[in-house]
Design a protein around this motif. Structure first.
Motif, PDB file in Angstrom:
ATOM      1  N   VAL A   1       1.331  -5.226  -9.563  1.00 17.21           N
ATOM      2  CA  VAL A   1       1.660  -4.229 -10.579  1.00 17.21           C
ATOM      3  C   VAL A   1       0.619  -3.118 -10.583  1.00 17.21           C
ATOM      4  O   VAL A   1      -0.521  -3.317 -10.161  1.00 17.21           O
ATOM      5  CB  VAL A   1       1.747  -4.867 -11.996  1.00 17.21           C
ATOM      6  N   ALA A   2       1.051  -1.940 -11.046  1.00 14.07           N
ATOM      7  CA  ALA A   2       0.136  -0.802 -11.177  1.00 14.07           C
ATOM      8  C   ALA A   2      -0.328  -0.753 -12.620  1.00 14.07           C
ATOM      9  O   ALA A   2       0.490  -0.665 -13.534  1.00 14.07           O
ATOM     10  CB  ALA A   2       0.860   0.477 -10.797  1.00 14.07           C
ATOM     11  N   THR A   3      -1.633  -0.862 -12.819  1.00 15.51           N
ATOM     12  CA  THR A   3      -2.142  -0.938 -14.198  1.00 15.51           C
ATOM     13  C   THR A   3      -3.263   0.051 -14.482  1.00 15.51           C
ATOM     14  O   THR A   3      -3.883   0.605 -13.567  1.00 15.51           O
ATOM     15  CB  THR A   3      -2.713  -2.344 -14.517  1.00 15.51           C
ATOM     16  N   LYS A   4      -3.479   0.236 -15.759  1.00 19.51           N
ATOM     17  CA  LYS A   4      -4.652   0.963 -16.234  1.00 19.51           C
ATOM     18  C   LYS A   4      -5.379   0.020 -17.162  1.00 19.51           C
ATOM     19  O   LYS A   4      -4.750  -0.641 -17.995  1.00 19.51           O
ATOM     20  CB  LYS A   4      -4.210   2.217 -16.988  1.00 19.51           C
ATOM     21  N   VAL A   5      -6.696  -0.073 -16.987  1.00 19.46           N
ATOM     22  CA  VAL A   5      -7.443  -0.993 -17.841  1.00 19.46           C
ATOM     23  C   VAL A   5      -8.086  -0.217 -18.982  1.00 19.46           C
ATOM     24  O   VAL A   5      -8.713   0.816 -18.760  1.00 19.46           O
ATOM     25  CB  VAL A   5      -8.497  -1.772 -17.020  1.00 19.46           C
TER      26      VAL A   5
ATOM     27  N   LYS B   1      -1.384   5.479  -7.056  1.00 18.46           N
ATOM     28  CA  LYS B   1      -2.792   5.723  -6.717  1.00 18.46           C
ATOM     29  C   LYS B   1      -3.196   7.125  -7.144  1.00 18.46           C
ATOM     30  O   LYS B   1      -4.237   7.326  -7.763  1.00 18.46           O
ATOM     31  CB  LYS B   1      -2.956   5.556  -5.205  1.00 18.46           C
ATOM     32  N   GLU B   2      -2.317   8.073  -6.838  1.00 16.90           N
ATOM     33  CA  GLU B   2      -2.596   9.468  -7.194  1.00 16.90           C
ATOM     34  C   GLU B   2      -2.782   9.639  -8.697  1.00 16.90           C
ATOM     35  O   GLU B   2      -3.491  10.513  -9.149  1.00 16.90           O
ATOM     36  CB  GLU B   2      -1.430  10.361  -6.750  1.00 16.90           C
TER      37      GLU B   2
ATOM     38  N   PHE C   1      -3.973   4.723 -11.109  1.00 15.62           N
ATOM     39  CA  PHE C   1      -3.726   3.319 -11.460  1.00 15.62           C
ATOM     40  C   PHE C   1      -4.407   2.403 -10.450  1.00 15.62           C
ATOM     41  O   PHE C   1      -4.726   2.811  -9.344  1.00 15.62           O
ATOM     42  CB  PHE C   1      -2.230   3.025 -11.449  1.00 15.62           C
ATOM     43  N   ILE C   2      -4.609   1.162 -10.852  1.00 13.00           N
ATOM     44  CA  ILE C   2      -5.131   0.183  -9.901  1.00 13.00           C
ATOM     45  C   ILE C   2      -4.094  -0.931  -9.688  1.00 13.00           C
ATOM     46  O   ILE C   2      -3.296  -1.217 -10.579  1.00 13.00           O
ATOM     47  CB  ILE C   2      -6.479  -0.436 -10.353  1.00 13.00           C
ATOM     48  N   PRO C   3      -4.107  -1.562  -8.488  1.00 15.17           N
ATOM     49  CA  PRO C   3      -3.154  -2.657  -8.249  1.00 15.17           C
ATOM     50  C   PRO C   3      -3.742  -4.008  -8.673  1.00 15.17           C
ATOM     51  O   PRO C   3      -4.893  -4.297  -8.398  1.00 15.17           O
ATOM     52  CB  PRO C   3      -2.957  -2.610  -6.738  1.00 15.17           C
TER      53      PRO C   3
ATOM     54  N   GLU D   1       0.822  -1.206   0.000  1.00 18.81           N
ATOM     55  CA  GLU D   1       0.000   0.000   0.000  1.00 18.81           C
ATOM     56  C   GLU D   1       0.855   1.253   0.000  1.00 18.81           C
ATOM     57  O   GLU D   1       0.599   2.191  -0.754  1.00 18.81           O
ATOM     58  CB  GLU D   1      -0.904  -0.016   1.229  1.00 18.81           C
ATOM     59  N   SER D   2       1.912   1.256   0.817  1.00 19.66           N
ATOM     60  CA  SER D   2       2.722   2.476   0.893  1.00 19.66           C
ATOM     61  C   SER D   2       3.478   2.712  -0.417  1.00 19.66           C
ATOM     62  O   SER D   2       3.647   3.838  -0.846  1.00 19.66           O
ATOM     63  CB  SER D   2       3.672   2.428   2.087  1.00 19.66           C
TER      64      SER D   2
END
Ligand SMILES: Nc1nc2c(ncn2[C@@H]2O[C@H](COP(=O)(O)OP(=O)(O)OP(=O)(O)O)[C@@H](O)[C@H]2O)c(=O)[nH]1
Ligand SMILES: [Mg+2]
Ligand SMILES: [Zn+2]
Length: 359
Positions: A71-75, A20-21, A24-26, A13-14
């Motif tokens: 991973v940080a993604t965009k769908v 997040k800002e 992106f979603i995890p 989370e950290s």
């Protein structure tokens, strides 16, 4: 499904704040086939690729996502696919030195050449089952190498001795192992004969990730299928598997167990070169390191120095000569890889600098 069920916690989370800002979603990586990834989140499977910028910035093998990663993604909704923009820091990861592509050279029993890079086999794992079978595959030195690598992964190592149905001196094997796997849990089992299979229950905890590692043919996928209660993973069909040759599982995959835990089945590892720094052996060879603190000389190399506590312990039968040989061999390998790593870093820096100047 909430993220915690997939193993998400404060640690990730950290690291995710930054992404997040940016909206992106995890997601968690559950499969990987060349440049294509399969992610999981919220009960959904998502096919994903790497963002161009990510690919550009990733220079080392370990920079790329591996199974178990967050991973940080965009769908992209209308294409129903994900774009990976970043890999969150790994809490634990099982790595080995990247094998040499196109064959390897062996000199004095050690592998020479190849890029000093690490290869991530599976990440964010809680328990790593080192699987071996109680037949010709059994090899103490190889298990010692697995133990070193699992300790360095940060996960909890557990030893599984499969195919006990093929062996009538199981105790002897366990005795041998107890000398090298101090304090580790050692479980003899037989999947085929359903012997001792309930030992897995205590590890199948919601939100925890387990991984099976070991040579080809030891039964990793057979165990995985048994635990899942279905034949998800292909296994070798000929019962007289030689333990050599073709690998049945060809890619690492994360599967969901009814308990809420996650199981990662991996392809058999043929080559297991060590990776790590000078601290790498402090847990796997704690017995020898503890002893060496009692040697007369601080820098004792346990050769011919007087007052050597290690030599004394071998003489008195507390540790075997073989164990000491393994230690020396692993130490040499770690020193070698550390040195090559440093040189590699310097060269990489030089290359980057040149690249910048040429711009
Ligand atoms: N006798 C006996 N055979 C077993 C046992 N468990 C697995 N096997 C057999 O061992 C062979 C190899 O099993 P797999 O599960 O495919 O091995 P693996 O470790 O997944 O191998 P790779 O995917 O190649 O890494 C199969 O023929 C299994 O039926 C066991 O407990 N006893
Ligand atoms: Mg398999
Ligand atoms: Zn000594």
């Amino acid at each position: 499904m909430n993220l915690n069920k997939l193993g998400w916690n404060k640690f990730f989370e950290s690291d995710f704040e930054y992404y997040k800002e940016k909206g992106f979603i995890p997601d968690r990586v559950i499969g990987k086939h060349k440049n294509r990834y399969i992610l999981y989140n919220n009960g959904e499977y998502i096919k994903a690729q790497l963002a161009g910028k990510f690919r550009y910035k990733a220079t080392l093998k370990k920079d790329f996502p591996s199974v178990g990663d967050w991973v940080a993604t965009k769908v992209i909704k209308k294409e129903s696919k994900g774009i990976i923009h970043g890999v969150l820091e790994r809490k634990t990861s099982f790595v080995r030195r990247l094998p040499i592509s196109g064959g390897r050279k062996i000199k004095n029993g050690e592998i020479v050449g190849g890029s000093p890079e690490e290869q991530v086999i599976a990440s964010n794992i809680d328990t790593a089952f080192i699987v071996t079978s109680l037949d010709r595959n059994f090899n103490i030195q190889r298990i010692e190498r697995y133990i070193t690598l699992v300790y360095n992964s940060g996960a909890n190592p557990v030893i599984i001795l499969n195919k006990m149905d093929l062996c009538d001196n199981v105790e002897e094997y366990i005795n041998q192992l107890e000398n090298i796997a101090m304090g580790l849990e050692i479980h003899p089992i037989s999947v085929i004969k359903t012997k001792n299979m309930d030992i897995f229950n205590k590890y199948l905890i919601p939100g925890k990730t387990l991984v099976f590692i070991g040579s080809s043919g030891v039964g990793k996928s057979t165990i995985t299928n048994y635990l899942l209660g279905e034949n998800k993973q292909r296994t070798k069909t000929i019962s007289k598997a030689s333990g050599k040759g073709r690998h049945t599982t060809t890619s690492t995959e994360m599967l969901f167990h009814s308990s809420g835990s996650m199981i990662i089945d991996t392809p058999g590892l043929k080559e297991l070169q060590l990776w790590g720094d000078k601290e790498a052996l402090k847990e796997s060879f704690q017995d020898i390191i503890d002893l060496s603190n009692s040697c007369k000389f601080n820098d004792c190399r346990h050769n011919t120095e007087p007052g050597c506590a290690v030599k004394q312990a071998i003489k008195e039968g507390f540790i075997t000569k073989k164990r000491f040989e393994s230690y020396k061999k692993q130490l040499r390998e770690i020193k070698k890889v550390s040195k090559e790593k440093r040189e590699f870093k310097i060269n990489n820096k030089r290359m980057l600098k040149r690249k910048m100047l040429n711009k």
